[in-house]
Enzyme design. Structure first.
Site, PDB file in Angstrom:
ATOM      1  N   PRO A 197      -5.707   3.144  -7.853  1.00  0.00           N
ATOM      2  CA  PRO A 197      -6.409   4.321  -7.259  1.00  0.00           C
ATOM      3  C   PRO A 197      -6.834   3.975  -5.947  1.00  0.00           C
ATOM      4  O   PRO A 197      -7.119   2.835  -5.685  1.00  0.00           O
ATOM      5  CB  PRO A 197      -7.563   4.819  -8.027  1.00  0.00           C
ATOM      6  CG  PRO A 197      -7.495   4.058  -9.349  1.00  0.00           C
ATOM      7  CD  PRO A 197      -6.565   2.941  -9.001  1.00  0.00           C
TER       8      PRO A 197
ATOM      9  N   LYS B 201       0.830  -1.188  -0.027  1.00  0.00           N
ATOM     10  CA  LYS B 201       0.187   0.042  -0.115  1.00  0.00           C
ATOM     11  C   LYS B 201       0.861   1.189  -0.168  1.00  0.00           C
ATOM     12  O   LYS B 201       2.037   1.285   0.725  1.00  0.00           O
ATOM     13  CB  LYS B 201      -0.905   0.237   1.215  1.00  0.00           C
ATOM     14  CG  LYS B 201      -2.165   0.997   1.092  1.00  0.00           C
ATOM     15  CD  LYS B 201      -3.179   0.302   0.497  1.00  0.00           C
ATOM     16  CE  LYS B 201      -4.443   1.113   0.388  1.00  0.00           C
ATOM     17  NZ  LYS B 201      -5.449   0.468  -0.097  1.00  0.00           N
TER      18      LYS B 201
ATOM     19  N   ALA C 288     -17.615  -2.373   2.346  1.00  0.00           N
ATOM     20  CA  ALA C 288     -16.450  -2.052   1.624  1.00  0.00           C
ATOM     21  C   ALA C 288     -15.326  -1.682   2.505  1.00  0.00           C
ATOM     22  O   ALA C 288     -14.084  -1.760   1.973  1.00  0.00           O
ATOM     23  CB  ALA C 288     -16.440  -0.957   0.456  1.00  0.00           C
ATOM     24  N   ALA C 289     -15.426  -0.932   3.467  1.00  0.00           N
ATOM     25  CA  ALA C 289     -14.591  -0.372   4.331  1.00  0.00           C
ATOM     26  C   ALA C 289     -13.514  -1.210   4.820  1.00  0.00           C
ATOM     27  O   ALA C 289     -13.687  -2.256   5.033  1.00  0.00           O
ATOM     28  CB  ALA C 289     -14.985   0.402   5.488  1.00  0.00           C
ATOM     29  N   ASN C 290     -12.262  -0.836   4.722  1.00  0.00           N
ATOM     30  CA  ASN C 290     -10.945  -1.561   5.233  1.00  0.00           C
ATOM     31  C   ASN C 290     -10.943  -1.728   6.540  1.00  0.00           C
ATOM     32  O   ASN C 290     -11.359  -0.395   7.226  1.00  0.00           O
ATOM     33  CB  ASN C 290      -9.775  -0.953   4.342  1.00  0.00           C
ATOM     34  CG  ASN C 290      -9.582  -1.591   3.128  1.00  0.00           C
ATOM     35  OD1 ASN C 290      -9.688  -2.615   2.636  1.00  0.00           O
ATOM     36  ND2 ASN C 290      -9.527  -0.723   2.074  1.00  0.00           N
TER      37      ASN C 290
ATOM     38  N   VAL D 213     -18.002   3.442  -4.185  1.00  0.00           N
ATOM     39  CA  VAL D 213     -18.349   2.101  -3.606  1.00  0.00           C
ATOM     40  C   VAL D 213     -19.873   2.091  -3.262  1.00  0.00           C
ATOM     41  O   VAL D 213     -20.721   1.502  -3.766  1.00  0.00           O
ATOM     42  CB  VAL D 213     -17.515   1.338  -3.106  1.00  0.00           C
ATOM     43  CG1 VAL D 213     -18.033  -0.007  -2.678  1.00  0.00           C
ATOM     44  CG2 VAL D 213     -16.044   1.336  -3.231  1.00  0.00           C
TER      45      VAL D 213
HETATM   46  P1  NAD Z   1     -14.897   7.522  -0.963  1.00  0.00           P
HETATM   47  O1  NAD Z   1     -14.026   8.564  -0.471  1.00  0.00           O
HETATM   48  O2  NAD Z   1     -15.306   7.516  -2.507  1.00  0.00           O
HETATM   49  O3  NAD Z   1     -16.371   7.362  -0.396  1.00  0.00           O
HETATM   50  C1  NAD Z   1     -16.440   7.389   0.942  1.00  0.00           C
HETATM   51  C2  NAD Z   1     -17.690   7.883   1.550  1.00  0.00           C
HETATM   52  O4  NAD Z   1     -18.133   8.019   2.811  1.00  0.00           O
HETATM   53  C3  NAD Z   1     -17.684   9.548   1.074  1.00  0.00           C
HETATM   54  O5  NAD Z   1     -18.720  10.031   0.457  1.00  0.00           O
HETATM   55  C4  NAD Z   1     -17.625  10.083   2.554  1.00  0.00           C
HETATM   56  O6  NAD Z   1     -18.062  11.540   2.388  1.00  0.00           O
HETATM   57  C5  NAD Z   1     -18.254   9.126   3.290  1.00  0.00           C
HETATM   58  N1  NAD Z   1     -18.010   9.305   4.693  1.00  0.00           N
HETATM   59  C6  NAD Z   1     -16.723   9.388   5.255  1.00  0.00           C
HETATM   60  N2  NAD Z   1     -16.886   9.294   6.818  1.00  0.00           N
HETATM   61  C7  NAD Z   1     -18.257   9.073   6.939  1.00  0.00           C
HETATM   62  C8  NAD Z   1     -18.988   8.833   8.245  1.00  0.00           C
HETATM   63  N3  NAD Z   1     -18.469   8.808   9.363  1.00  0.00           N
HETATM   64  N4  NAD Z   1     -20.208   8.541   7.934  1.00  0.00           N
HETATM   65  C9  NAD Z   1     -20.973   8.238   6.897  1.00  0.00           C
HETATM   66  N5  NAD Z   1     -20.168   8.743   5.617  1.00  0.00           N
HETATM   67  C10 NAD Z   1     -18.828   8.970   5.727  1.00  0.00           C
HETATM   68  O7  NAD Z   1     -14.133   5.874  -0.869  1.00  0.00           O
HETATM   69  P2  NAD Z   1     -14.744   4.578  -1.590  1.00  0.00           P
HETATM   70  O8  NAD Z   1     -13.883   4.504  -2.622  1.00  0.00           O
HETATM   71  O9  NAD Z   1     -16.203   4.517  -1.906  1.00  0.00           O
HETATM   72  O10 NAD Z   1     -14.227   3.633  -0.699  1.00  0.00           O
HETATM   73  C11 NAD Z   1     -15.077   3.283   0.698  1.00  0.00           C
HETATM   74  C12 NAD Z   1     -14.294   2.469   1.718  1.00  0.00           C
HETATM   75  O11 NAD Z   1     -14.002   1.127   0.938  1.00  0.00           O
HETATM   76  C13 NAD Z   1     -13.131   2.945   2.093  1.00  0.00           C
HETATM   77  O12 NAD Z   1     -12.757   2.496   3.466  1.00  0.00           O
HETATM   78  C14 NAD Z   1     -12.132   2.339   1.033  1.00  0.00           C
HETATM   79  O13 NAD Z   1     -10.794   2.143   1.794  1.00  0.00           O
HETATM   80  C15 NAD Z   1     -12.699   0.844   0.859  1.00  0.00           C
HETATM   81  N6  NAD Z   1     -12.466   0.252  -0.040  1.00  0.00           N
HETATM   82  C16 NAD Z   1     -12.534   0.917  -1.435  1.00  0.00           C
HETATM   83  C17 NAD Z   1     -12.401  -0.106  -2.518  1.00  0.00           C
HETATM   84  C18 NAD Z   1     -12.344   0.716  -3.966  1.00  0.00           C
HETATM   85  O14 NAD Z   1     -12.353  -0.009  -4.667  1.00  0.00           O
HETATM   86  N7  NAD Z   1     -12.756   1.977  -4.001  1.00  0.00           N
HETATM   87  C19 NAD Z   1     -11.810  -1.448  -2.319  1.00  0.00           C
HETATM   88  C20 NAD Z   1     -11.595  -1.706  -1.220  1.00  0.00           C
HETATM   89  C21 NAD Z   1     -11.995  -1.207  -0.122  1.00  0.00           C
END
Ligand code: NAD
Length: 353
Positions: A118, A82, A262-264, A187
């Protein structure tokens, strides 16, 4: 007192950490290579603010270790890594572009040991900048087969997990089920779209009011406050925002039957898996559920899978692993998290389970 940087590094069981000060911007760029046992270390480049260097490094280390588990769990020939860039606030677009180009140079010098795509805070356009100097070790550039970014395939996997959990709990499966989605970013919003198409009822919350407002007035969607979401009575809670959301405090107030998102690193502490089990909440371990983007896009870009193949592989990988882990946890009276880690470790070491 937060742990020191030294203690954070000493506790980690990975291979190496590269730490670079970007003198032009004052940013810190960290590349954590957790394991190359199964193949080159792959993982996204995350760019955000942190309260301290220790926290930025700790995030990189935990996320890299998670990538090792993810790839091992699906028996894919990639290792865990990472990159985290802790950039100072208020960078001009030019300064940010330069920072990403220099990050690409750093990656190129590693000669393929680390490959990136990304993540939170970076986009396919940012991958173009990193790839200017970092190619061919950069995935999901805007002209590549993975140009949509990793989110759509991650949502495919999360949806597959939610479907499986609903099918265990309800005769109609996901149709008519109530799913609470925390965070409707890349996601989360794709997941909500899939859930609505499948006939689920969805409650959402986002700290970004505009993100949530995109769904206002949509049939089947309720928008609630961020605080209310975690205590919403629902079939499945789907955390799709940031990590650490399941803690002793939040678990006590949950009113869901199962969790898949999805959250890690969504468990704030290892004991939280047992807390969920004690409350009778079925937890789908995050690293089994959110592998879709990493697996699917690496397959598309490195192995030439078609989009359809990637979707099939992601759905099958998530469902098969989740079924297996739930069955083992029930049989052995352990948590799904323990069983998922045991499964990934055994595949990493090529042991039978
Ligand atoms: P993103 O930044 O596009 O979306 C995250 C959303 O969560 C944002 O709209 C943000 O405003 C919102 N948010 C933040 N804190 C919050 C809270 N306390 N309550 C409610 N909403 C809140 O990110 P993403 O790409 O959609 O990824 C979401 C999660 O999934 C992250 O933890 C990321 O690490 C994990 N993840 C993403 C991917 C991917 O392919 N994008 C893959 C694996 C894991």
């Amino acid at each position: 007192m937060p742990p020191t940087l030294e203690a954070t590094l000493a506790e980690w069981d990975g291979e190496q950490v590269l730490l670079r000060r970007d003198h032009e911007t004052g940013a810190w760029a960290i590349i954590a290579i957790h394991s190359t046992a199964l193949g080159p270390a792959c993982g996204g480049t995350r760019m955000r603010g942190y309260p301290s260097l220790q926290r930025a490094v700790a995030d990189a280390l935990a996320l890299a270790a998670g990538m090792t588990l993810k790839f091992a769990a699906v028996d894919f020939a990639a290792g865990g890594g990472k990159a985290v860039i802790w950039a100072p606030p208020g960078l001009t677009p030019e300064a940010r572009d330069g920072l990403l180009r220099r990050h690409g140079e750093h990656i190129r010098r590693l000669g393929g040991l680390f490959r990136t795509g990304p993540d939170v805070g970076t986009s396919p356009r940012d991958m173009d900048l990193i790839a200017e100097r970092g190619a061919p070790y950069v995935f999901c550039t805007s002209s590549s087969a993975g140009a949509e970014g990793s989110a759509p395939l991650t949502a495919v996997g999360v949806f597959a997990a939610v479907e499986l959990l609903c099918a265990r709990a309800r005769a109609d499966g996901v149709r008519g089920a109530h799913v609470a989605v925390q965070g409707v970013g890349s996601v989360g919003r794709d997941l909500v779209r899939r859930l609505l198409e499948a006939g689920a009822r969805v409650t959402i919350a986002d700290v970004d009011a505009d993100a949530a407002a995109r769904f206002s007035g949509r049939a089947g969607v309720s928008i609630v406050s961020v605080d209310a979401l975690l205590t919403t009575e629902c079939d499945v809670l789907s955390p799709c925002a940031l990590g650490g959301v399941l803690s002793a405090r939040t678990i006590a107030g949950l009113r869901c039957r199962a969790i898949a998102g999805a959250a890690n690193n969504m468990l704030a502490a290892p004991q939280d898996a047992a807390r969920l089990r004690e409350r009778g909440i079925l937890y789908a371990p995050d690293f089994l559920v959110n592998i879709g983007g990493a697996l699917g896009n690496t397959g598309i870009e490195a192995l030439g899978w078609s989009k359809e193949q990637a979707v099939r592989r992601v759905r099958a990988a998530v469902r098969d692993n989740l079924r297996e882990v739930i069955a083992r946890a029930e049989r052995r009276g352990r948590t799904t998290e323990e069983e998922a880690r045991a499964l990934a470790r055994a595949r990493l070491l090529k042991e039978g389970t």
